[in-house]
Design an enzyme around this catalytic site. Structure first.
Site, PDB file in Angstrom:
ATOM      1  CE  LYS A 194      -2.198  -0.911   3.813  1.00 15.74           C
ATOM      2  NZ  LYS A 194      -1.953  -2.240   4.381  1.00 15.74           N
ATOM      3  NE  ARG A 269      -4.796  -1.604  10.310  1.00 12.02           N
ATOM      4  CZ  ARG A 269      -3.696  -1.037   9.808  1.00 12.02           C
ATOM      5  NH1 ARG A 269      -3.670   0.259   9.546  1.00 12.02           N
ATOM      6  NH2 ARG A 269      -2.635  -1.766   9.559  1.00 12.02           N
ATOM      7  NE  ARG A 308       7.486  -3.189   5.860  1.00  7.45           N
ATOM      8  CZ  ARG A 308       6.185  -2.865   5.816  1.00  7.45           C
ATOM      9  NH1 ARG A 308       5.659  -2.386   4.698  1.00  7.45           N
ATOM     10  NH2 ARG A 308       5.411  -3.040   6.854  1.00  7.45           N
ATOM     11  NE  ARG A 314       6.331  -1.031  10.312  1.00  7.38           N
ATOM     12  CZ  ARG A 314       5.211  -0.956   9.609  1.00  7.38           C
ATOM     13  NH1 ARG A 314       5.192  -0.315   8.447  1.00  7.38           N
ATOM     14  NH2 ARG A 314       4.112  -1.526  10.050  1.00  7.38           N
ATOM     15  NE  ARG A 326       2.018  -5.380  11.173  1.00  9.68           N
ATOM     16  CZ  ARG A 326       3.066  -5.109  10.388  1.00  9.68           C
ATOM     17  NH1 ARG A 326       4.228  -5.704  10.597  1.00  9.68           N
ATOM     18  NH2 ARG A 326       2.939  -4.259   9.403  1.00  9.68           N
TER      19      ARG A 326
END
Ligand code: AMP
Length: 370
Positions: A194, A269, A308, A314, A326
């Protein structure tokens, strides 16, 4: 729903039902005041044709109806120049005349009406208008009956037009003054791409990109109170509470008052967030045009996020358990949004596997059609 007439957009303002009530109230008041007097109703064309028709149908006693035809509008501004196209065609000496106007704004048309009746020797000249714009009225003629006072904004429908269009609409619509925005919800599970795609789309369509995840991370970095609160949820891969997120999103949107539109990324969400977003868009005379969802298989997502995590720093990308949590949160809580937007025919699924360019193109195909 917005409607478009020529180059302008109009939003619903006064419903057919409300107009019916206003007309009925005017009929009742006028019929009572006139008693046994047989009135001549004089409609001012073109705008008043629907009003006069509904009015006389509801009028409980016998009456006569005639029309005069004036032209006073040039586009959306009331012009100084009133043209008399058809004047009175019958003798109204000693009659009680009720002029039925659709709307009185500057009063220029009304002035011409008074001029027409100046030498007619009518018994009574009564002015009744369905709508009245007090802020625009610049004359002293008495308005005996006013259906509804409205703000000084251009309206169409129920006989009123914008350059010829809109007279046929059974309700009243008001000119939408803020520009037309395109607002997209970019949707998809964590790792669907996204953020990457939003970067391309915001350039291409000149939109403001708001990623709630990014805003939270920025707050965490700056150690704000909001950041500290959000961190406790984010570190576990859980959702930050709705009210906290909604308040934050509203603030982000308000920072961009002259945006052409928004790409919402990571928001909404939950159902509550979707409704809050609709309300927010509504308050801006706007709407969400589409939810565009990147569809990617779970195992592909886990691999992408782990990769990633090697460079993103992160915490929620570093651990396979958190990543799976998640993705699970996404499907548990968020997938209902697919139904929310599908019901409004606003859901567009896009295959999120392939090269970045290929996916951008698939997304552009959807946006270009909006
Ligand atoms: P993201 O960058 O979109 O993957 O979001 C990272 C984390 O931020 C999520 O796992 C949530 O903890 C939090 N977050 C982002 N957007 C929202 C939202 N709309 N509602 C609740 N929590 C959110």
């Amino acid at each position: 729903m917005l409607i478009k007439l020529h180059d302008l957009y109009f939003k619903p303002f006064i419903s057919e039902k409300e107009i019916g009530t206003i007309v009925k109230n005017m009929v009742d008041a006028i019929a009572e005041d006139l008693g046994d007097e047989m009135p001549v109703f004089v409609g001012v064309l073109n705008g008043s044709f629907m009003f006069v028709s509904d009015f006389v149908k509801k009028y409980p006693k016998s009456c006569e109806v005639t029309f005069i035809k004036l032209a006073s509008y040039e586009g959306v501004k009331s012009t100084e120049d009133i043209q008399r196209l058809i004047g009175l065609t019958q003798d109204l000496t000693d009659r009680t005349v009720v002029v039925l106007e659709d709307i009185i704004d500057s009063g220029n048309t009304l002035e011409e009406v008074h001029r027409i009746f100046r030498n007619e020797n009518v018994k009574n000249l009564i002015i009744a208008t369905l709508f009245y714009k007090p802020e625009a009225y610049a004359k002293d003629f008495k308005l005996h009956y006013v259906g509804k006072e409205i703000p000084n904004k251009f309206i169409v429908g129920y006989g009123l037009d914008y350059n010829g269009l809109g007279r046929d609409l059974p309700a009243i619509y008001q000119l939408k003054t803020t520009q037309y925005m395109i607002n997209i919800v970019l949707f998809g599970p964590p790792g669907a791409g996204k953020g990457t795609q939003a970067e391309f789309l915001k350039e291409k369509y000149d939109l403001v990109h708001i990623s709630t995840g990014d805003v939270f991370r920025c707050n965490i970095k700056n150690e704000t109170a909001l950041g500290m609160l959000a961190k406790s949820y984010m570190d576990k891969g859980a959702l930050v509470p709705d009210q906290v997120t909604i308040d934050m999103l509203n603030k982000e949107v308000e920072k961009n008052t002259d945006a052409n539109g928004f790409i919402f990324d990571g928001f909404p969400r939950t159902d509550a967030q979707a409704k809050a977003l609709d309300n927010l868009m509504d308050s801006k005379d706007s709407q969400i045009n589409a939810m565009v969802a990147l569809e990617v298989d779970d195992e592909v997502l886990v691999q992408r996020l782990l990769k990633r995590g090697e460079t993103s720093g992160r915490a929620d990308d570093a651990d396979e358990g958190i990543i799976r949590n998640r993705i699970k949160e996404y499907y548990n809580k968020t997938a209902i949004l697919k139904d929310y937007y599908s019901e409004q025919n606003k859901y567009f699924g896009v295959d999120g596997v392939g090269s970045i360019e290929a996916i951008t193109e698939r997304l552009s195909n959807v946006l270009d059609k909006l």
